[in-house]
Design a protein around this motif. Structure first.
Motif: not given
Length: 72
Positions: A51-72
């Protein structure tokens, strides 16, 4: 007439004191309950690694789609 006004003011003061005492007792009771009982919020935030991996993936995809830099 003056007696009625004094009695009314006294009633307002007594009623205010009763309400304030009840409010303070509720605040103290709530604090005691929060200290004694485990928090429902904390117990519901224990996630599996999947579940944590799914949440992490969702956050990364959302940031990428919004044009924000990735989180470490």
């Amino acid at each position: 007439m003056t007696t009625i006004i004094i009695l009314a003011l006294t009633a307002v003061v007594v009623l205010s004191a009763v309400v304030a005492t009840a409010w303070l007792a509720a605040m103290a009771g709530g604090a005691a309950v929060r200290m004694l009982l485990p928090s429902a919020h904390n117990s519901s935030t224990i996630y599996s690694q999947q579940k944590l991996a799914e949440i992490d993936s969702l956050i990364r995809r959302t940031r990428k789609a919004a044009g924000l830099p990735p989180i470490n």
